[in-house]
Design a protein around this motif. Structure first.
Motif, PDB file in Angstrom:
ATOM      1  N   ARG A  81      21.401 -23.458  42.212  1.00  0.00           N
ATOM      2  CA  ARG A  81      20.645 -23.577  40.957  1.00  0.00           C
ATOM      3  C   ARG A  81      19.157 -23.741  41.237  1.00  0.00           C
ATOM      4  O   ARG A  81      18.313 -23.174  40.542  1.00  0.00           O
ATOM      5  N   ASP A 140      18.787 -25.772  27.398  1.00  0.00           N
ATOM      6  CA  ASP A 140      19.394 -25.246  28.621  1.00  0.00           C
ATOM      7  C   ASP A 140      20.866 -25.626  28.754  1.00  0.00           C
ATOM      8  O   ASP A 140      21.536 -25.199  29.699  1.00  0.00           O
ATOM      9  N   ASP A 141      21.369 -26.441  27.817  1.00  0.00           N
ATOM     10  CA  ASP A 141      22.762 -26.869  27.866  1.00  0.00           C
ATOM     11  C   ASP A 141      23.652 -25.866  27.137  1.00  0.00           C
ATOM     12  O   ASP A 141      23.257 -25.280  26.129  1.00  0.00           O
ATOM     13  N   ARG A 167      32.085 -30.209  38.183  1.00  0.00           N
ATOM     14  CA  ARG A 167      30.897 -29.504  37.713  1.00  0.00           C
ATOM     15  C   ARG A 167      31.091 -29.010  36.288  1.00  0.00           C
ATOM     16  O   ARG A 167      32.226 -28.913  35.795  1.00  0.00           O
ATOM     17  N   PRO A 168      29.998 -28.662  35.593  1.00  0.00           N
ATOM     18  CA  PRO A 168      30.087 -28.211  34.212  1.00  0.00           C
ATOM     19  C   PRO A 168      30.891 -26.917  34.072  1.00  0.00           C
ATOM     20  O   PRO A 168      30.826 -26.046  34.935  1.00  0.00           O
ATOM     21  N   CYS A 170      30.390 -24.796  31.497  1.00  0.00           N
ATOM     22  CA  CYS A 170      29.366 -23.834  31.095  1.00  0.00           C
ATOM     23  C   CYS A 170      27.989 -24.362  31.452  1.00  0.00           C
ATOM     24  O   CYS A 170      27.707 -25.541  31.275  1.00  0.00           O
ATOM     25  N   ARG A 171      27.155 -23.479  31.906  1.00  0.00           N
ATOM     26  CA  ARG A 171      25.771 -23.826  32.192  1.00  0.00           C
ATOM     27  C   ARG A 171      24.955 -22.547  32.131  1.00  0.00           C
ATOM     28  O   ARG A 171      25.454 -21.471  32.438  1.00  0.00           O
ATOM     29  N   THR A 172      23.707 -22.662  31.680  1.00  0.00           N
ATOM     30  CA  THR A 172      22.844 -21.486  31.676  1.00  0.00           C
ATOM     31  C   THR A 172      22.033 -21.450  32.962  1.00  0.00           C
ATOM     32  O   THR A 172      21.753 -22.476  33.569  1.00  0.00           O
ATOM     33  N   CYS A 173      21.677 -20.239  33.359  1.00  0.00           N
ATOM     34  CA  CYS A 173      20.894 -20.039  34.580  1.00  0.00           C
ATOM     35  C   CYS A 173      19.859 -18.967  34.264  1.00  0.00           C
ATOM     36  O   CYS A 173      20.197 -17.906  33.724  1.00  0.00           O
ATOM     37  N   GLY A 185      28.030 -22.068  35.869  1.00  0.00           N
ATOM     38  CA  GLY A 185      29.084 -23.068  35.767  1.00  0.00           C
ATOM     39  C   GLY A 185      30.414 -22.532  36.269  1.00  0.00           C
ATOM     40  O   GLY A 185      30.524 -21.383  36.718  1.00  0.00           O
TER      41      GLY A 185
END
Length: 225
Positions: A81, A140-141, A167-168, A170-173, A185
């Motif tokens: 990340r 960003d969540d 770990r999450p 879903c996550r944005t990158c 994620g």
């Protein structure tokens, strides 16, 4: 006395051009040998060993041993990340390296970002999930909705297993080529693995590019128009 985290050490590790090239090569998610990383960095094997020792001591990479062979990979998701964020930041400010050749369009279309899908197809995937109400965004969540969980289960994703991970889901990158977010994620990783397992796509050898087959592209576009 200065207090708090010392970002200068991490900055110095990443800031060296040879080490930056090695870290970028490892963003493909595969463990590589010192010889392979030497080729990516354009330096000798002896110099590569010194760089790898510094990166390992700095917590950015981890060493894996298999028999008499040693492989190197990014230390964890957090390291991935960090690097993708820096790449996005650099791209947004025009700090780009131009490497002409047939692989460039493929990388922009679909590539691996550590362990999930990036590029145009990665952004398309997240956009469609958000538009369909399967994923909600708050800055960003990101969060998967109940409808999204049902959709993922229908695609063959083991949701209980994903939720059990630390770990999450879903996550944005930030995508460095599209300048927008793609899905990361554990769900992002699971979806890329599903696309490959279904035979829709495959990793291109010695590249971060992901190649979709004709049928796979039709299936992908039908699901995420």
């Amino acid at each position: 006395m200065k207090e708090g985290p010392d970002i200068s050490q991490i900055g110095a590790l990443i800031g060296d051009p040879a080490r930056a090239n090695m870290l970028t090569a490892l963003m493909g998610g595969q463990a590589l040998t010192a010889s392979e990383l030497a080729g990516a960095a354009g330096v000798t094997l002896q110099t590569t060993s010194a760089h790898l020792a510094k990166l390992e001591a700095g917590g950015l990479i981890a060493q894996r041993k298999q028999g008499r062979h040693r492989y190197f990979a990014l230390a964890d998701d957090e390291a991935g990340r960090l690097l993708e964020s820096i790449m996005g930041y650099a791209a947004n400010r025009g700090h780009l390296r131009t490497r002409p050749g047939p692989k460039d369009p493929a990388l922009r279309k679909a590539r691996v970002c550590y362990n999930h899908l990036a590029g145009d197809y990665g952004v398309r995937l997240l956009d469609r999930l958000v538009a369909d109400g399967d994923v909600t965004l708050d800055g960003d969540d990101a969060a998967l909705t109940p409808a999204g969980e049902m959709r993922m289960a229908a695609l063959g994703i083991d949701m209980p297993a994903l939720k059990a991970q630390r770990r999450p889901v879903c996550r944005t990158c930030l995508d460095w080529s599209e300048r927008r977010s793609h899905l990361a994620g554990s769900l992002g990783e699971a979806l890329l693995a599903r696309f490959i397992a279904n035979g829709w796509a495959k990793r291109e050898k010695n590249s971060r590019a992901v190649r979709f087959t004709g049928e796979g592209e039709r299936e992908f576009v039908a699901l995420f128009p």
